[in-house]
Design an enzyme around this catalytic site. Structure first.
Site, PDB file in Angstrom:
ATOM      1  N   HIS A 157      20.219  44.533  51.296  1.00  0.00           N
ATOM      2  CA  HIS A 157      19.666  45.361  52.307  1.00  0.00           C
ATOM      3  C   HIS A 157      20.442  46.151  53.414  1.00  0.00           C
ATOM      4  CE1 HIS A 157      21.863  41.582  54.504  1.00  0.00           C
ATOM      5  NE2 HIS A 157      21.454  42.178  55.561  1.00  0.00           N
TER       6      HIS A 157
ATOM      7  N   CYS B 265      26.835  45.719  48.232  1.00  0.00           N
ATOM      8  CA  CYS B 265      26.516  45.203  49.433  1.00  0.00           C
ATOM      9  C   CYS B 265      27.684  45.793  50.391  1.00  0.00           C
ATOM     10  CB  CYS B 265      26.472  44.102  49.531  1.00  0.00           C
ATOM     11  SG  CYS B 265      28.320  43.318  48.841  1.00  0.00           S
ATOM     12  N   GLY B 266      27.014  46.151  52.117  1.00  0.00           N
ATOM     13  CA  GLY B 266      28.177  45.385  53.044  1.00  0.00           C
ATOM     14  C   GLY B 266      29.253  46.318  52.505  1.00  0.00           C
ATOM     15  N   THR B 267      30.384  45.255  52.327  1.00  0.00           N
ATOM     16  CA  THR B 267      31.308  45.012  51.278  1.00  0.00           C
ATOM     17  C   THR B 267      31.632  46.051  49.728  1.00  0.00           C
ATOM     18  OG1 THR B 267      31.707  42.997  50.759  1.00  0.00           O
ATOM     19  CG2 THR B 267      32.286  43.738  52.905  1.00  0.00           C
ATOM     20  N   GLY B 268      30.435  45.532  49.198  1.00  0.00           N
ATOM     21  CA  GLY B 268      30.473  45.567  47.501  1.00  0.00           C
ATOM     22  C   GLY B 268      31.402  43.909  47.588  1.00  0.00           C
TER      23      GLY B 268
ATOM     24  N   GLY C 122      30.523  40.038  48.129  1.00  0.00           N
ATOM     25  CA  GLY C 122      29.511  39.534  47.972  1.00  0.00           C
ATOM     26  C   GLY C 122      28.944  39.599  46.865  1.00  0.00           C
TER      27      GLY C 122
ATOM     28  N   HIS D 251      41.086  49.894  31.072  1.00  0.00           N
ATOM     29  CA  HIS D 251      42.334  49.014  31.510  1.00  0.00           C
ATOM     30  C   HIS D 251      42.150  47.969  30.762  1.00  0.00           C
ATOM     31  CE1 HIS D 251      46.371  50.811  32.191  1.00  0.00           C
ATOM     32  NE2 HIS D 251      45.570  51.435  31.379  1.00  0.00           N
ATOM     33  N   ASN D 252      40.908  47.633  31.865  1.00  0.00           N
ATOM     34  CA  ASN D 252      40.076  46.049  32.050  1.00  0.00           C
ATOM     35  C   ASN D 252      38.558  45.824  31.637  1.00  0.00           C
ATOM     36  OD1 ASN D 252      41.121  46.692  35.129  1.00  0.00           O
ATOM     37  ND2 ASN D 252      42.536  45.082  33.516  1.00  0.00           N
TER      38      ASN D 252
ATOM     39  N   ARG E 120      28.787  49.813  54.003  1.00  0.00           N
ATOM     40  CA  ARG E 120      29.133  49.368  55.656  1.00  0.00           C
ATOM     41  C   ARG E 120      31.353  50.566  54.902  1.00  0.00           C
ATOM     42  NH1 ARG E 120      26.803  44.345  56.746  1.00  0.00           N
ATOM     43  NH2 ARG E 120      24.500  44.801  57.837  1.00  0.00           N
TER      44      ARG E 120
ATOM     45  N   ARG F 221      46.584  47.669  22.850  1.00  0.00           N
ATOM     46  CA  ARG F 221      47.069  46.389  24.126  1.00  0.00           C
ATOM     47  C   ARG F 221      46.478  45.681  24.954  1.00  0.00           C
ATOM     48  NH1 ARG F 221      48.548  51.585  27.474  1.00  0.00           N
ATOM     49  NH2 ARG F 221      48.438  50.845  29.555  1.00  0.00           N
ATOM     50  N   HIS F 222      45.378  46.590  26.201  1.00  0.00           N
ATOM     51  CA  HIS F 222      44.451  45.698  26.769  1.00  0.00           C
ATOM     52  C   HIS F 222      43.834  44.905  25.944  1.00  0.00           C
ATOM     53  CE1 HIS F 222      46.377  49.039  28.652  1.00  0.00           C
ATOM     54  NE2 HIS F 222      45.660  49.993  28.275  1.00  0.00           N
TER      55      HIS F 222
ATOM     56  N   ARG G 193      44.903  40.755  26.312  1.00  0.00           N
ATOM     57  CA  ARG G 193      44.053  40.825  27.607  1.00  0.00           C
ATOM     58  C   ARG G 193      43.240  40.156  28.701  1.00  0.00           C
ATOM     59  NH1 ARG G 193      49.026  45.519  29.219  1.00  0.00           N
ATOM     60  NH2 ARG G 193      51.203  44.291  27.954  1.00  0.00           N
TER      61      ARG G 193
HETATM   62  C1  RB5 Z   1      25.741  41.052  54.922  1.00  0.00           C
HETATM   63  O1  RB5 Z   1      25.213  41.017  56.262  1.00  0.00           O
HETATM   64  C2  RB5 Z   1      26.389  41.674  54.419  1.00  0.00           C
HETATM   65  O2  RB5 Z   1      27.518  39.805  53.943  1.00  0.00           O
HETATM   66  C3  RB5 Z   1      26.736  41.445  52.650  1.00  0.00           C
HETATM   67  O3  RB5 Z   1      26.128  42.338  52.554  1.00  0.00           O
HETATM   68  C4  RB5 Z   1      28.516  41.637  52.033  1.00  0.00           C
HETATM   69  O4  RB5 Z   1      29.167  42.710  52.773  1.00  0.00           O
HETATM   70  C5  RB5 Z   1      28.631  40.211  51.370  1.00  0.00           C
HETATM   71  O5  RB5 Z   1      29.455  40.559  51.029  1.00  0.00           O
END
Ligand code: RB5
Length: 146
Positions: A9, A65-68, A70, A98-99, A109, A132-133, A136
């Site tokens: 969301h 997601c908010g941070t990427g 999770g 490389h990966n 966010r 070489r990658h 790995r």
């Molecule tokens: C949602 O609040 C937040 O936890 C989710 O978007 C994400 O950042 C999780 O890693």
């Protein structure tokens, strides 16, 4: 080329902007949602993106997601997935070269949409170098079988 996309969301607007951006470049997008603003659980969407890539239904995955973080953890639990969670283009580029990353995640966010586009460009426009990658990357994938 097909890109599986998914988001929670916090990232509906960014997903739609990045979706339009890659579609304008000729990629076909499989959109796993969410397209609702109600709070939802990112693991569902991360897993869907990861499975689409691992099963060969999509060439690449992009999950937000908010941070990427999770949604990246969730996608990376799917066998065959190598995730890059990043906030700048250099890591996105090197993660392809490389990966051999096949799922990209970032945080709605954390970064703005113009940075996200730059990251997506670096990630999609660079190819795995092999050589070489490969040893790995093979070692990474062997971890899944232990
Ligand atoms: C949602 O609040 C937040 O936890 C989710 O978007 C994400 O950042 C999780 O890693």
């Amino acid at each position: 080329m097909k890109i599986a996309m998914g988001n929670d969301h916090t990232a509906v607007e960014m997903k739609n902007e990045i979706k339009a951006y890659v579609e304008a470049k000729g990629y076909e997008v499989i959109d796993f949602g969410t397209n609702a603003l109600e709070s939802c659980d990112y693991p569902v969407y991360g897993e869907n993106v990861g499975r689409a890539v691992a099963d060969g239904k999509a060439d690449y995955g992009i999950a937000i997601c908010g941070t990427g973080i999770g949604i990246g953890i969730a996608a990376g639990k799917v066998k065959g997935v190598r995730v890059c969670t990043c906030s700048e283009p250099y890591s996105a580029r090197l993660s392809r070269m490389h990966n051999a990353t096949n799922v990209l995640t970032f945080g709605a966010r954390v970064i703005g949409v113009e940075m996200a586009k730059m990251i997506v460009d670096e990630w999609l426009n660079n190819q795995y170098e092999g050589g070489r990658h490969q040893r790995r990357v093979d070692q990474l994938m062997e971890i899944e079988n232990r």
